[in-house]
Design a protein around this motif. Structure first.
Motif, PDB file in Angstrom:
ATOM      1  N   UNK A 152       7.138  13.892   6.382  1.00 40.66           N
ATOM      2  CA  UNK A 152       7.593  14.159   7.737  1.00 40.66           C
ATOM      3  C   UNK A 152       7.711  15.639   7.995  1.00 40.66           C
ATOM      4  N   UNK A 153       8.596  16.004   8.909  1.00 38.42           N
ATOM      5  CA  UNK A 153       8.788  17.412   9.239  1.00 38.42           C
ATOM      6  C   UNK A 153       9.119  18.233   7.990  1.00 38.42           C
ATOM      7  N   UNK A 154       8.531  19.404   7.903  1.00 37.27           N
ATOM      8  CA  UNK A 154       8.769  20.281   6.769  1.00 37.27           C
ATOM      9  C   UNK A 154       7.784  20.089   5.635  1.00 37.27           C
ATOM     10  N   UNK A 155       6.943  19.064   5.707  1.00 39.85           N
ATOM     11  CA  UNK A 155       5.958  18.857   4.639  1.00 39.85           C
ATOM     12  C   UNK A 155       4.701  19.667   4.954  1.00 39.85           C
ATOM     13  N   UNK A 156       3.854  19.791   3.968  1.00 37.73           N
ATOM     14  CA  UNK A 156       2.591  20.505   4.163  1.00 37.73           C
ATOM     15  C   UNK A 156       1.728  19.740   5.168  1.00 37.73           C
ATOM     16  N   UNK A 157       0.971  20.466   5.961  1.00 39.27           N
ATOM     17  CA  UNK A 157       0.114  19.839   6.969  1.00 39.27           C
ATOM     18  C   UNK A 157      -0.847  18.830   6.351  1.00 39.27           C
ATOM     19  N   UNK A 158      -1.393  19.152   5.181  1.00 43.92           N
ATOM     20  CA  UNK A 158      -2.343  18.264   4.520  1.00 43.92           C
ATOM     21  C   UNK A 158      -1.671  16.952   4.107  1.00 43.92           C
ATOM     22  N   UNK A 159      -0.430  17.042   3.602  1.00 40.84           N
ATOM     23  CA  UNK A 159       0.302  15.839   3.202  1.00 40.84           C
ATOM     24  C   UNK A 159       0.616  14.959   4.403  1.00 40.84           C
ATOM     25  N   UNK A 160       1.051  15.571   5.499  1.00 41.16           N
ATOM     26  CA  UNK A 160       1.390  14.813   6.698  1.00 41.16           C
ATOM     27  C   UNK A 160       0.142  14.176   7.305  1.00 41.16           C
ATOM     28  N   UNK A 161      -0.971  14.910   7.299  1.00 39.09           N
ATOM     29  CA  UNK A 161      -2.231  14.372   7.805  1.00 39.09           C
ATOM     30  C   UNK A 161      -2.676  13.168   6.968  1.00 39.09           C
ATOM     31  N   UNK A 162      -2.583  13.287   5.658  1.00 39.68           N
ATOM     32  CA  UNK A 162      -2.970  12.182   4.777  1.00 39.68           C
ATOM     33  C   UNK A 162      -2.078  10.964   5.013  1.00 39.68           C
ATOM     34  N   UNK A 163      -0.776  11.191   5.194  1.00 32.72           N
ATOM     35  CA  UNK A 163       0.150  10.092   5.461  1.00 32.72           C
ATOM     36  C   UNK A 163      -0.208   9.373   6.769  1.00 32.72           C
ATOM     37  N   UNK A 164      -0.563  10.131   7.799  1.00 36.02           N
ATOM     38  CA  UNK A 164      -0.860   9.527   9.092  1.00 36.02           C
ATOM     39  C   UNK A 164      -2.197   8.799   9.129  1.00 36.02           C
ATOM     40  N   UNK A 165      -3.220   9.381   8.486  1.00 34.05           N
ATOM     41  CA  UNK A 165      -4.569   8.897   8.727  1.00 34.05           C
ATOM     42  C   UNK A 165      -5.302   8.281   7.536  1.00 34.05           C
ATOM     43  N   UNK A 166      -4.922   8.617   6.320  1.00 29.08           N
ATOM     44  CA  UNK A 166      -5.694   8.158   5.164  1.00 29.08           C
ATOM     45  C   UNK A 166      -5.099   6.871   4.600  1.00 29.08           C
ATOM     46  N   UNK A 167      -5.881   5.811   4.625  1.00 33.08           N
ATOM     47  CA  UNK A 167      -5.438   4.525   4.100  1.00 33.08           C
ATOM     48  C   UNK A 167      -6.498   3.970   3.161  1.00 33.08           C
ATOM     49  N   UNK A 168      -6.020   3.214   2.185  1.00 32.99           N
ATOM     50  CA  UNK A 168      -6.944   2.510   1.303  1.00 32.99           C
ATOM     51  C   UNK A 168      -7.527   1.337   2.088  1.00 32.99           C
ATOM     52  N   UNK A 169      -8.762   1.026   1.824  1.00 31.73           N
ATOM     53  CA  UNK A 169      -9.406  -0.127   2.445  1.00 31.73           C
ATOM     54  C   UNK A 169     -10.230  -0.815   1.364  1.00 31.73           C
ATOM     55  N   UNK A 170      -9.542  -1.357   0.357  1.00 28.35           N
ATOM     56  CA  UNK A 170     -10.265  -1.857  -0.815  1.00 28.35           C
ATOM     57  C   UNK A 170     -10.938  -3.210  -0.589  1.00 28.35           C
ATOM     58  N   UNK A 171     -11.978  -3.414  -1.343  1.00 32.96           N
ATOM     59  CA  UNK A 171     -12.525  -4.758  -1.490  1.00 32.96           C
ATOM     60  C   UNK A 171     -11.808  -5.328  -2.699  1.00 32.96           C
ATOM     61  N   UNK A 172     -10.951  -6.287  -2.470  1.00 36.12           N
ATOM     62  CA  UNK A 172     -10.201  -6.871  -3.562  1.00 36.12           C
ATOM     63  C   UNK A 172      -8.717  -6.859  -3.277  1.00 36.12           C
TER      64      UNK A 172
END
Length: 112
Positions: free
Chosen positions: A30-50
């Motif tokens: 959240x607030x105070x975290x690195x921009x890269x960490x916050x971006x990954x939290x918001x947008x990067x999700x696993x989408x596994x087969x399995x």
């Protein structure tokens, strides 16, 4: 149709009575975290087969959140458990490992 047992009230519901909340066990930034960490939290999700761990809301039942482990290929549900835990129960991980030889929770979660 996907059917899940709510671990809070014990009622088995089909997916029309539930709301999918996406990937479970995310590390939140959240607030105070690195921009890269916050971006990954918001947008990067696993989408596994399995095997995948997801959040579900029992919207037409008790109204509480819970987690479910299921296979995204076969729709097999391995189990459901409380949303108040930071990782799946060890019994559930063992059951999935037995049914899916070669699968590892560490591989899925990235834990060391």
């Amino acid at each position: 149709m996907l059917k899940l047992r709510c671990p809070n009230c014990g009622f088995v519901s089909d997916e029309t009575e539930l709301v999918n909340g996406g990937e479970a066990h995310l590390k939140r930034f959240g607030p105070g975290s690195a921009d890269e960490d916050f971006e990954a939290y918001l947008f990067m999700r696993k989408n596994p087969m399995g095997v995948h761990f997801e959040r579900w809301l029992h919207s037409y039942g008790c109204g509480k959140w819970f987690h479910a482990a299921r296979c995204t290929i076969t729709q097999e549900v391995f189990g459901t458990y409380s949303a108040q835990v930071s990782r799946p129960p060890s019994e559930l991980i063992a059951e999935i490992s037995e049914k899916r030889p070669g699968w590892s929770y560490r591989d899925w979660s990235g834990e060391d």
